[in-house]
Design an enzyme around this catalytic site. Structure first.
Site, PDB file in Angstrom:
ATOM      1  N   GLU A 137      -0.503  -7.668 -13.382  1.00  0.00           N
ATOM      2  CA  GLU A 137      -0.294  -6.638 -12.626  1.00  0.00           C
ATOM      3  C   GLU A 137       0.562  -6.602 -11.664  1.00  0.00           C
ATOM      4  O   GLU A 137       1.458  -5.804 -11.526  1.00  0.00           O
ATOM      5  CB  GLU A 137      -1.768  -6.119 -12.211  1.00  0.00           C
ATOM      6  N   ASP A 196      -0.948   1.161  -2.820  1.00  0.00           N
ATOM      7  CA  ASP A 196      -2.355   1.609  -2.141  1.00  0.00           C
ATOM      8  C   ASP A 196      -2.295   1.058  -0.670  1.00  0.00           C
ATOM      9  O   ASP A 196      -2.691   1.753   0.102  1.00  0.00           O
ATOM     10  CB  ASP A 196      -3.281   1.198  -2.985  1.00  0.00           C
TER      11      ASP A 196
END
Ligand code: GLC
Length: 415
Positions: free
Chosen positions: A381, A152
């Site tokens: 994550e 991202d």
């Protein structure tokens, strides 16, 4: 963790932060599930493709159930699909997953039946990429939104992203920063631009024949393209096996032309591939994981060897590899999402590519580093490459999925 995050026919990346089905997460998840429930693994991919758009695109998020814990939700995307989805895509790893599931399958007949039904949809997705994201037939596809890359807020996008305006965006409240530390997430300025692009595409009615050329952001990411090239090659092999020769032939052509075109993105000084800004026509001087992940495609052996050396150099300074951005770059940030942290799925892809290229020692180092991170910090994550701190969400599905692969000795024995 895979069971805890299982919602029956699809799996959420993690509770809270990501409460829906994500495209490439699901493909890695299926690979993990195949270690204990192969039927369920096929269902994961089938559910994703049940939400393919009529034009062939497979969306990056499927909003199966209402949940206001995530932003931007379906009311922002407004894509008018029967089951709500986002309007952009993600790295096309499904072809690769299909072949990996086949390799692992203990019931080859069941696998052949499931593959037969998925060949057409995955082929149509590949076709969509070359028609809509390579409209001027250059052999490589562009992403038109940073979220499509799956990385991202990578430093790769900074320059091209500066061209995206922020005026006229509807007021909004972010939800990610309520689940995770804002210092480890994208900035507000980046979020404004992410949303400007979403609104711009929405104003163009999500018409993919227009979006590429109308986007001020068009970046050719070597990692993304390598995933597509590898998936085309893997799909070709599965199609050949099942006698679908036209699909096999077309995907082989895409894989071949893609691999040739990728060469234009190579940088000797960086010892890796770089992104290309399609709007300016220039390579982007940013040594990120994108140009290292490219080793998942069948690249020339000398390139794979150079990439292995680049990773070894990073390993001299980072305690854990592979950092998502080079430590040489002053913009490296060890904690901020895709601007430095280690991501285990990316490690899995890189180690798999290196293993195929015969760079086994470096592949082993990556797998060892990944398992050390798990032992030290659990299934996060992403992780700080300097001290191994767990970052972002916890009990993370795709992290757990690739750990099952590593523990099973794929792509290399870990210890
Ligand atoms: C983040 C990541 C993306 C991933 C998603 C769900 O947006 O950048 O790659 O698919 O989370 O895990």
């Amino acid at each position: 963790m895979l069971k805890e995050n299982d919602r029956g026919t699809y799996t959420v990346p993690t509770k809270g932060l990501y409460p829906f089905q994500w495209n490439w997460d699901s493909c890695f998840t299926a690979i993990g599930q195949a270690h204990f429930d192969q039927n369920r693994a096929w269902t994961e991919i089938e559910t994703l493709f049940a939400h393919q758009w009529p034009d062939g695109m497979v969306p990056h998020i499927v909003f199966h159930v209402y949940d206001d814990g995530y932003f931007p939700g379906p009311d922002v995307w407004r894509t008018n699909r029967p089951v709500k989805t986002s309007g952009i895509t993600q790295p096309p790893i499904a072809g690769f997953a299909l072949r990996r599931l086949y390799e692992m399958s203990t019931d080859k007949q069941m696998a052949a039946t499931r593959i037969k039904a998925l060949l057409g949809p995955i082929h149509r997705w590949h076709q969509w990429f070359y028609a809509c994201r390579d409209p001027h037939a250059q052999g490589l596809v562009a992403i038109i939104h940073p979220w499509e890359a799956g990385r991202d807020n990578s430093i790769d996008w900074d320059e091209a992203f500066a061209r995206v305006p922020t005026d006229g965006i509807d007021p909004y409240v972010r939800r990610d920063t309520q689940h995770a530390d804002p210092a480890h997430r994208p900035t507000k300025e980046q979020y404004d631009r992410y949303l400007w692009l979403v609104q711009h595409f929405r104003d163009l009615d999500w018409d993919n024949t227009r979006l590429h050329d109308a986007s001020p952001f068009q970046v050719v990411d070597p990692g993304f393209n390598a995933i597509l090239i590898r998936s085309c090659a893997d799909l070709a092999e599965m199609a050949q096996l099942l006698g679908e020769t036209e699909i096999a032939e077309q995907n082989r052509i895409w894989a071949r032309t893609g691999a040739q075109a990728l060469e234009a993105l190579w940088s000797d000084p960086h010892g890796q591939y770089l992104c290309l800004d399609r709007v300016t026509g220039r390579l982007i001087d940013s040594a990120s994981i994108g140009g290292i992940m490219a080793v998942i495609a069948d690249i020339p052996p000398a390139r794979a060897a150079a990439i292995a050396r680049t990773i070894e150099r990073e390993a001299e300074r980072a305690r854990f590899v592979v950092p998502s951005h080079s430590l040489d770059d002053p913009r490296f940030d060890s904690k901020r999402y895709w601007r430095g942290p280690v991501w285990l799925v990316v490690n899995y892809l890189i180690a798999t590519g290196l293993k195929s290229a015969g760079e086994v020692r470096t592949a082993e180092k990556i797998v060892r580093s990944s398992l050390d991170l798990i032992a030290l910090s659990g299934f996060a994550e992403y992780y700080d490459p300097l001290d191994g701190e767990p970052l972002g969400g916890r009990t993370f599905t795709w992290t757990a999925a690739v750990v099952l692969e590593f523990l099973a000795g794929h792509p290399v024995g870990a210890r």
